[in-house]
Design an enzyme around this catalytic site. Structure first.
Site, PDB file in Angstrom:
ATOM      1  N   GLY A 135      16.512   0.365 -99.108  1.00  0.00           N
ATOM      2  CA  GLY A 135      16.399   1.806 -99.217  1.00  0.00           C
ATOM      3  C   GLY A 135      17.655   2.515 -99.681  1.00  0.00           C
ATOM      4  O   GLY A 135      17.736   3.734 -99.653  1.00  0.00           O
ATOM      5  N   HIS A 136      18.644   1.757-100.098  1.00  0.00           N
ATOM      6  CA  HIS A 136      19.936   2.374-100.478  1.00  0.00           C
ATOM      7  C   HIS A 136      20.436   1.735-101.765  1.00  0.00           C
ATOM      8  O   HIS A 136      21.275   0.836-101.714  1.00  0.00           O
ATOM      9  CB  HIS A 136      20.954   2.164 -99.361  1.00  0.00           C
ATOM     10  CG  HIS A 136      22.151   3.051 -99.450  1.00  0.00           C
ATOM     11  ND1 HIS A 136      23.289   2.702-100.133  1.00  0.00           N
ATOM     12  CD2 HIS A 136      22.389   4.272 -98.944  1.00  0.00           C
ATOM     13  CE1 HIS A 136      24.196   3.670-100.016  1.00  0.00           C
ATOM     14  NE2 HIS A 136      23.666   4.622 -99.294  1.00  0.00           N
ATOM     15  N   PHE A 137      20.097   2.089-102.839  1.00  0.00           N
ATOM     16  CA  PHE A 137      19.106   3.062-103.268  1.00  0.00           C
ATOM     17  C   PHE A 137      18.072   2.331-104.092  1.00  0.00           C
ATOM     18  O   PHE A 137      18.425   1.421-104.839  1.00  0.00           O
ATOM     19  CB  PHE A 137      19.775   4.142-104.116  1.00  0.00           C
ATOM     20  CG  PHE A 137      20.788   4.966-103.372  1.00  0.00           C
ATOM     21  CD1 PHE A 137      20.391   5.975-102.527  1.00  0.00           C
ATOM     22  CD2 PHE A 137      22.137   4.713-103.515  1.00  0.00           C
ATOM     23  CE1 PHE A 137      21.322   6.749-101.852  1.00  0.00           C
ATOM     24  CE2 PHE A 137      23.075   5.478-102.833  1.00  0.00           C
ATOM     25  CZ  PHE A 137      22.672   6.496-101.998  1.00  0.00           C
ATOM     26  N   GLN A 142      22.919  -0.504-103.401  1.00  0.00           N
ATOM     27  CA  GLN A 142      24.331  -0.443-103.038  1.00  0.00           C
ATOM     28  C   GLN A 142      24.440  -0.582-101.525  1.00  0.00           C
ATOM     29  O   GLN A 142      23.617  -0.034-100.790  1.00  0.00           O
ATOM     30  CB  GLN A 142      24.946   0.902-103.419  1.00  0.00           C
ATOM     31  CG  GLN A 142      24.889   1.247-104.868  1.00  0.00           C
ATOM     32  CD  GLN A 142      25.427   2.647-105.119  1.00  0.00           C
ATOM     33  OE1 GLN A 142      26.137   3.212-104.316  1.00  0.00           O
ATOM     34  NE2 GLN A 142      25.077   3.211-106.266  1.00  0.00           N
ATOM     35  N   PHE A 180      19.804  -3.599 -95.912  1.00  0.00           N
ATOM     36  CA  PHE A 180      20.243  -2.254 -96.290  1.00  0.00           C
ATOM     37  C   PHE A 180      20.012  -1.945 -97.763  1.00  0.00           C
ATOM     38  O   PHE A 180      20.025  -0.785 -98.160  1.00  0.00           O
ATOM     39  CB  PHE A 180      21.720  -2.030 -95.940  1.00  0.00           C
ATOM     40  CG  PHE A 180      22.606  -3.199 -96.249  1.00  0.00           C
ATOM     41  CD1 PHE A 180      23.087  -3.416 -97.526  1.00  0.00           C
ATOM     42  CD2 PHE A 180      22.954  -4.086 -95.241  1.00  0.00           C
ATOM     43  CE1 PHE A 180      23.896  -4.493 -97.812  1.00  0.00           C
ATOM     44  CE2 PHE A 180      23.772  -5.172 -95.511  1.00  0.00           C
ATOM     45  CZ  PHE A 180      24.249  -5.378 -96.798  1.00  0.00           C
TER      46      PHE A 180
END
Length: 144
Positions: A46-48, A53, A43
């Site tokens: 792409g976050h961020f 995060q 995760f």
């Protein structure tokens, strides 16, 4: 309870099995779990970008998995599934980041006629990142 033991009770599998271990369990009454966050967790890509995060929705999933593993490890509930029903009084702190060690605490508030409620929180050290009341249903199947 290590990851192999947790997989005996939860239907989740990597990459969506998010709890790494239960460090204590008092039957269905309470459980304490751990999730180790690393930069390689799916995760964070792409976050961020540039400021990784953990999505707070996944933080709720970590908490739910710890509570579910605690309840489903009780002999009378083995082979059952826990279906998420609702969350109340949820509050968030900062988002978890790579390197954090999430410490999850759950406490069973009630369990009657297949419906239960757990009070749960997630911390990094003394810093609370999330807390809330989770309502769930016990089921013989994984379908909601």
């Amino acid at each position: 309870m290590d990851i192999v033991q947790i997989m005996k009770y939860l239907p989740h599998r990597p990459p969506f099995l998010l709890i790494d271990k239960l460090i204590s369990s008092s039957g269905i009454d309470s459980a304490k779990g751990v999730k180790y966050l690393s930069a390689g967790d799916f995760f964070f890509d792409g976050h961020f970008p540039g400021k990784p995060q953990m999505p707070k929705s996944l933080l709720l999933e970590v908490i739910a998995q710890a509570g579910a593993a605690g309840v489903l490890s009780a002999p009378e509930y083995q082979g059952k599934y826990i279906l998420f029903a609702s969350i109340d009084k949820c509050q968030f702190g900062r988002a978890p980041v790579p390197g954090d060690i999430l410490e999850i605490s759950t406490e069973l508030i009630s369990l009657k006629r297949g419906m239960g409620k757990i009070k749960a929180s997630c911390c990094v050290g003394e810093e609370k990142l999330a807390e809330g009341l989770f309502t769930f249903a016990l089921s013989d199947t994984a379908q909601s």
